[in-house]
Design a protein around this motif. Sequence first.
Motif, PDB file in Angstrom:
ATOM      1  N   LEU A 119       0.836  -1.197   0.000  1.00  0.00           N
ATOM      2  CA  LEU A 119       0.000   0.000   0.000  1.00  0.00           C
ATOM      3  C   LEU A 119       0.873   1.250   0.000  1.00  0.00           C
ATOM      4  CD1 LEU A 119      -2.793  -0.976   2.536  1.00  0.00           C
ATOM      5  CD2 LEU A 119      -2.941  -0.837   0.054  1.00  0.00           C
ATOM      6  N   GLN A 120       1.906   1.181   0.814  1.00  0.00           N
ATOM      7  CA  GLN A 120       2.819   2.319   0.913  1.00  0.00           C
ATOM      8  C   GLN A 120       3.404   2.647  -0.448  1.00  0.00           C
ATOM      9  OE1 GLN A 120       5.243   1.906   4.371  1.00  0.00           O
ATOM     10  NE2 GLN A 120       6.945   2.933   3.376  1.00  0.00           N
ATOM     11  N   ALA A 121       3.843   1.605  -1.149  1.00  0.00           N
ATOM     12  CA  ALA A 121       4.432   1.820  -2.468  1.00  0.00           C
ATOM     13  C   ALA A 121       3.397   2.339  -3.453  1.00  0.00           C
ATOM     14  CB  ALA A 121       5.033   0.511  -2.992  1.00  0.00           C
ATOM     15  N   VAL A 122       2.213   1.751  -3.386  1.00  0.00           N
ATOM     16  CA  VAL A 122       1.158   2.140  -4.316  1.00  0.00           C
ATOM     17  C   VAL A 122       0.828   3.626  -4.185  1.00  0.00           C
ATOM     18  CG1 VAL A 122      -1.304   1.925  -4.793  1.00  0.00           C
ATOM     19  CG2 VAL A 122       0.086  -0.116  -4.590  1.00  0.00           C
ATOM     20  N   PHE A 123       0.796   4.089  -2.971  1.00  0.00           N
ATOM     21  CA  PHE A 123       0.339   5.454  -2.763  1.00  0.00           C
ATOM     22  C   PHE A 123       1.468   6.467  -2.678  1.00  0.00           C
ATOM     23  CE2 PHE A 123      -3.348   3.077  -1.083  1.00  0.00           C
ATOM     24  CZ  PHE A 123      -4.237   3.493  -2.045  1.00  0.00           C
ATOM     25  N   SER A 124       2.677   5.994  -2.795  1.00  0.00           N
ATOM     26  CA  SER A 124       3.791   6.923  -2.618  1.00  0.00           C
ATOM     27  C   SER A 124       3.748   8.048  -3.650  1.00  0.00           C
ATOM     28  CB  SER A 124       5.121   6.182  -2.700  1.00  0.00           C
ATOM     29  OG  SER A 124       5.342   5.730  -4.016  1.00  0.00           O
ATOM     30  N   GLU A 125       3.283   7.739  -4.847  1.00  0.00           N
ATOM     31  CA  GLU A 125       3.179   8.794  -5.858  1.00  0.00           C
ATOM     32  C   GLU A 125       2.186   9.866  -5.434  1.00  0.00           C
ATOM     33  OE1 GLU A 125       2.225   7.240  -9.664  1.00  0.00           O
ATOM     34  OE2 GLU A 125       3.798   5.726  -9.616  1.00  0.00           O
ATOM     35  N   ARG A 126       1.052   9.400  -4.965  1.00  0.00           N
ATOM     36  CA  ARG A 126       0.030  10.354  -4.522  1.00  0.00           C
ATOM     37  C   ARG A 126       0.548  11.198  -3.365  1.00  0.00           C
ATOM     38  NH1 ARG A 126      -5.788   9.319  -6.176  1.00  0.00           N
ATOM     39  NH2 ARG A 126      -5.611   7.595  -7.642  1.00  0.00           N
ATOM     40  N   ILE A 127       1.224  10.522  -2.469  1.00  0.00           N
ATOM     41  CA  ILE A 127       1.791  11.237  -1.340  1.00  0.00           C
ATOM     42  C   ILE A 127       2.769  12.291  -1.840  1.00  0.00           C
ATOM     43  CG2 ILE A 127       3.272  11.037   0.694  1.00  0.00           C
ATOM     44  CD1 ILE A 127       0.597   9.863   1.208  1.00  0.00           C
ATOM     45  N   GLU A 128       3.553  11.865  -2.800  1.00  0.00           N
ATOM     46  CA  GLU A 128       4.531  12.800  -3.355  1.00  0.00           C
ATOM     47  C   GLU A 128       3.835  14.012  -3.952  1.00  0.00           C
ATOM     48  OE1 GLU A 128       8.105  13.678  -2.959  1.00  0.00           O
ATOM     49  OE2 GLU A 128       7.355  11.689  -2.415  1.00  0.00           O
ATOM     50  N   ALA A 129       2.752  13.745  -4.661  1.00  0.00           N
ATOM     51  CA  ALA A 129       1.990  14.838  -5.264  1.00  0.00           C
ATOM     52  C   ALA A 129       1.475  15.789  -4.184  1.00  0.00           C
ATOM     53  CB  ALA A 129       0.827  14.277  -6.075  1.00  0.00           C
ATOM     54  N   LEU A 130       1.025  15.211  -3.082  1.00  0.00           N
ATOM     55  CA  LEU A 130       0.523  16.034  -1.985  1.00  0.00           C
ATOM     56  C   LEU A 130       1.647  16.876  -1.385  1.00  0.00           C
ATOM     57  CD1 LEU A 130      -1.937  13.625  -0.184  1.00  0.00           C
ATOM     58  CD2 LEU A 130      -2.494  15.829  -1.216  1.00  0.00           C
ATOM     59  N   CYS A 131       2.813  16.284  -1.286  1.00  0.00           N
ATOM     60  CA  CYS A 131       3.955  17.018  -0.749  1.00  0.00           C
ATOM     61  C   CYS A 131       4.308  18.182  -1.675  1.00  0.00           C
ATOM     62  CB  CYS A 131       5.154  16.087  -0.604  1.00  0.00           C
ATOM     63  SG  CYS A 131       4.979  14.897   0.731  1.00  0.00           S
ATOM     64  N   ALA A 132       4.298  17.889  -2.963  1.00  0.00           N
ATOM     65  CA  ALA A 132       4.614  18.935  -3.931  1.00  0.00           C
ATOM     66  C   ALA A 132       3.625  20.084  -3.818  1.00  0.00           C
ATOM     67  CB  ALA A 132       4.587  18.342  -5.343  1.00  0.00           C
ATOM     68  N   ARG A 133       2.374  19.722  -3.709  1.00  0.00           N
ATOM     69  CA  ARG A 133       1.318  20.737  -3.585  1.00  0.00           C
ATOM     70  C   ARG A 133       1.548  21.584  -2.339  1.00  0.00           C
ATOM     71  NH1 ARG A 133      -1.411  23.706  -5.530  1.00  0.00           N
ATOM     72  NH2 ARG A 133      -3.635  24.147  -5.468  1.00  0.00           N
ATOM     73  N   ALA A 134       1.948  20.915  -1.276  1.00  0.00           N
ATOM     74  CA  ALA A 134       2.178  21.627  -0.018  1.00  0.00           C
ATOM     75  C   ALA A 134       3.316  22.628  -0.170  1.00  0.00           C
ATOM     76  CB  ALA A 134       2.495  20.629   1.099  1.00  0.00           C
ATOM     77  N   GLU A 135       4.372  22.177  -0.818  1.00  0.00           N
ATOM     78  CA  GLU A 135       5.518  23.071  -0.986  1.00  0.00           C
ATOM     79  C   GLU A 135       5.163  24.250  -1.875  1.00  0.00           C
ATOM     80  OE1 GLU A 135       8.270  20.176  -2.321  1.00  0.00           O
ATOM     81  OE2 GLU A 135       8.533  19.351  -0.294  1.00  0.00           O
ATOM     82  N   GLU A 136       4.372  23.961  -2.848  1.00  0.00           N
ATOM     83  CA  GLU A 136       3.909  24.993  -3.770  1.00  0.00           C
ATOM     84  C   GLU A 136       3.052  26.023  -3.027  1.00  0.00           C
ATOM     85  OE1 GLU A 136       2.065  23.072  -7.097  1.00  0.00           O
ATOM     86  OE2 GLU A 136       0.551  24.656  -7.245  1.00  0.00           O
ATOM     87  N   LEU A 137       2.203  25.518  -2.148  1.00  0.00           N
ATOM     88  CA  LEU A 137       1.281  26.399  -1.437  1.00  0.00           C
ATOM     89  C   LEU A 137       1.959  27.161  -0.305  1.00  0.00           C
ATOM     90  CD1 LEU A 137      -1.840  24.073  -1.304  1.00  0.00           C
ATOM     91  CD2 LEU A 137      -1.777  26.349  -2.334  1.00  0.00           C
ATOM     92  N   ALA A 138       3.094  26.648   0.129  1.00  0.00           N
ATOM     93  CA  ALA A 138       3.772  27.266   1.273  1.00  0.00           C
ATOM     94  C   ALA A 138       4.172  28.701   0.972  1.00  0.00           C
ATOM     95  CB  ALA A 138       5.002  26.444   1.666  1.00  0.00           C
ATOM     96  N   GLY A 139       4.375  28.990  -0.287  1.00  0.00           N
ATOM     97  CA  GLY A 139       4.778  30.339  -0.649  1.00  0.00           C
ATOM     98  C   GLY A 139       3.607  31.275  -0.902  1.00  0.00           C
ATOM     99  N   ALA A 140       2.414  30.742  -0.864  1.00  0.00           N
ATOM    100  CA  ALA A 140       1.243  31.562  -1.167  1.00  0.00           C
ATOM    101  C   ALA A 140       1.053  32.672  -0.148  1.00  0.00           C
ATOM    102  CB  ALA A 140      -0.004  30.682  -1.219  1.00  0.00           C
ATOM    103  N   GLY A 141       0.295  33.659  -0.519  1.00  0.00           N
ATOM    104  CA  GLY A 141       0.104  34.810   0.353  1.00  0.00           C
ATOM    105  C   GLY A 141      -0.746  34.501   1.569  1.00  0.00           C
ATOM    106  N   ASP A 142      -1.922  34.002   1.332  1.00  0.00           N
ATOM    107  CA  ASP A 142      -2.849  33.760   2.437  1.00  0.00           C
ATOM    108  C   ASP A 142      -2.579  32.395   3.061  1.00  0.00           C
ATOM    109  OD1 ASP A 142      -4.934  33.280   4.131  1.00  0.00           O
ATOM    110  OD2 ASP A 142      -6.458  34.121   2.796  1.00  0.00           O
ATOM    111  N   ALA A 143      -1.956  32.431   4.231  1.00  0.00           N
ATOM    112  CA  ALA A 143      -1.536  31.193   4.875  1.00  0.00           C
ATOM    113  C   ALA A 143      -2.731  30.291   5.200  1.00  0.00           C
ATOM    114  CB  ALA A 143      -0.760  31.495   6.154  1.00  0.00           C
ATOM    115  N   ARG A 144      -3.800  30.913   5.654  1.00  0.00           N
ATOM    116  CA  ARG A 144      -4.965  30.118   6.031  1.00  0.00           C
ATOM    117  C   ARG A 144      -5.589  29.454   4.806  1.00  0.00           C
ATOM    118  NH1 ARG A 144     -10.620  30.775   6.643  1.00  0.00           N
ATOM    119  NH2 ARG A 144     -11.406  29.454   8.326  1.00  0.00           N
ATOM    120  N   ALA A 145      -5.779  30.238   3.763  1.00  0.00           N
ATOM    121  CA  ALA A 145      -6.370  29.689   2.548  1.00  0.00           C
ATOM    122  C   ALA A 145      -5.509  28.564   1.986  1.00  0.00           C
ATOM    123  CB  ALA A 145      -6.549  30.788   1.508  1.00  0.00           C
ATOM    124  N   ALA A 146      -4.202  28.767   2.073  1.00  0.00           N
ATOM    125  CA  ALA A 146      -3.291  27.753   1.559  1.00  0.00           C
ATOM    126  C   ALA A 146      -3.461  26.443   2.315  1.00  0.00           C
ATOM    127  CB  ALA A 146      -1.852  28.241   1.668  1.00  0.00           C
TER     128      ALA A 146
END
Lengths: 188, 188
Positions: free
Chosen positions: B57-84
């Motif tokens: 399961l871990q392997a199967v979802f690692s891509e999705r997890i990675e995508a979520l991490c990427a999204r998080a890093e992308e959003l970390a720079g956004a202006g509105d912290a709460r909205a992000a």
Amino acid sequence: MPVQRADARRNYARILAVAEEEVAAHGADASLEQIARIAGVGSATVRRHFPGRQALLQAVFSERIEALCARAEELAGAGDARAALLEWLGALTTYAASARGLADALVQDGMATDDPAHVNACSARLNGAVDPLLRNAAQAGAVSPDVTVTDLVTLVTGIALATEHHPDPTAEAHRLLALTVRGISPQG
Amino acid sequence: MPVQRADARRNYARILAVAEEEVAAHGADASLEQIARIAGVGSATVRRHFPGRQALLQAVFSERIEALCARAEELAGAGDARAALLEWLGALTTYAASARGLADALVQDGMATDDPAHVNACSARLNGAVDPLLRNAAQAGAVSPDVTVTDLVTLVTGIALATEHHPDPTAEAHRLLALTVRGISPQG
DNA sequence: GTACGATACGGAGGACCCCGCCACTTAGCA
DNA sequence: TGCTAAGTGGCGGGGTCCTCCGTATCGTAC
């Protein structure tokens, strides 16, 4: 159908008693064969009385559900509607977190479905008993009017499921409940 | 240990591809035998590459997890912290609700434990990537400082688990997420 | 008190799954 | 081209769930 035969009722009781212990010990996925073995009956007999694991869990936890309903009715008369609701939620959380399998039983059970035809006695009973408590709280402005009993039970159930493998499930569940009550990020 | 042999790598990939489909279709408790059968390998080979369902399961979802991490890093720079943060929670909810089994994978996985030794790569990765987002929100006063990434993931995971049997899991999960964000009964 | 019919029982057997073992194949290096 | 170790897959054991069916038992009618 006249009534159940005496031996059938005896077996029913034995199985239920054993099932309570087994579920308490091994959670919702306790072995039905094992239960049959301990109860000293054939596995077919277990299945005859409880078609499917679902039915067994429902029976096992019906007492606890009943207790929760009683508590809800008792609290419905309390003065502080918000405090009453929160106290009940706390009680539900304690049950769901401690009784391994209760959460699963509630979830799989139409608790999370809208279809009224599939809502079983268990969920219906809870809904009926807790609704007054919730309405009181809504009227007092403590909760949004569009929150349903099912919503609350689903949330608590989810918390219980997600904290099941925590070292101290009950404490963690209550922590997260508190967070859910006050909101992750209320303002907005 | 030089590297993996070529055929081993091929089998790994095949198994993983099949596992993705199977898990998507049948949830976290898809049959490992079935996966082996479809992939055209022996069941022992599956277990050799993935010791236990957990690893798969871990392997199967690692891509999705990675995508979520990427999204998080992308959003970390956004202006509105709460909205992000809220947007990220929404994304997590969508993933967890749609990908049957992702929630289970996260839960059973030390996501709900405190023991740092047992937190696996999956959870650690998520924690690291999302923490900045959460800190930003905390600094902006949008969330309490004592809320952790684990808390958020656990809550969303719980919601996903509890709404799994709903007719429209994703919609229901988002509804309950919204409720959790603003709080059941914020004042007090 | 007995005999009968419906009711309930439990064991056997099939299907499936997970797991560990071990003889065999095959890739990759010399 | 040959050797060696990594990699494979089938088999058997133990477990569960589920169904079927011959049989024991209960409750009753006589």
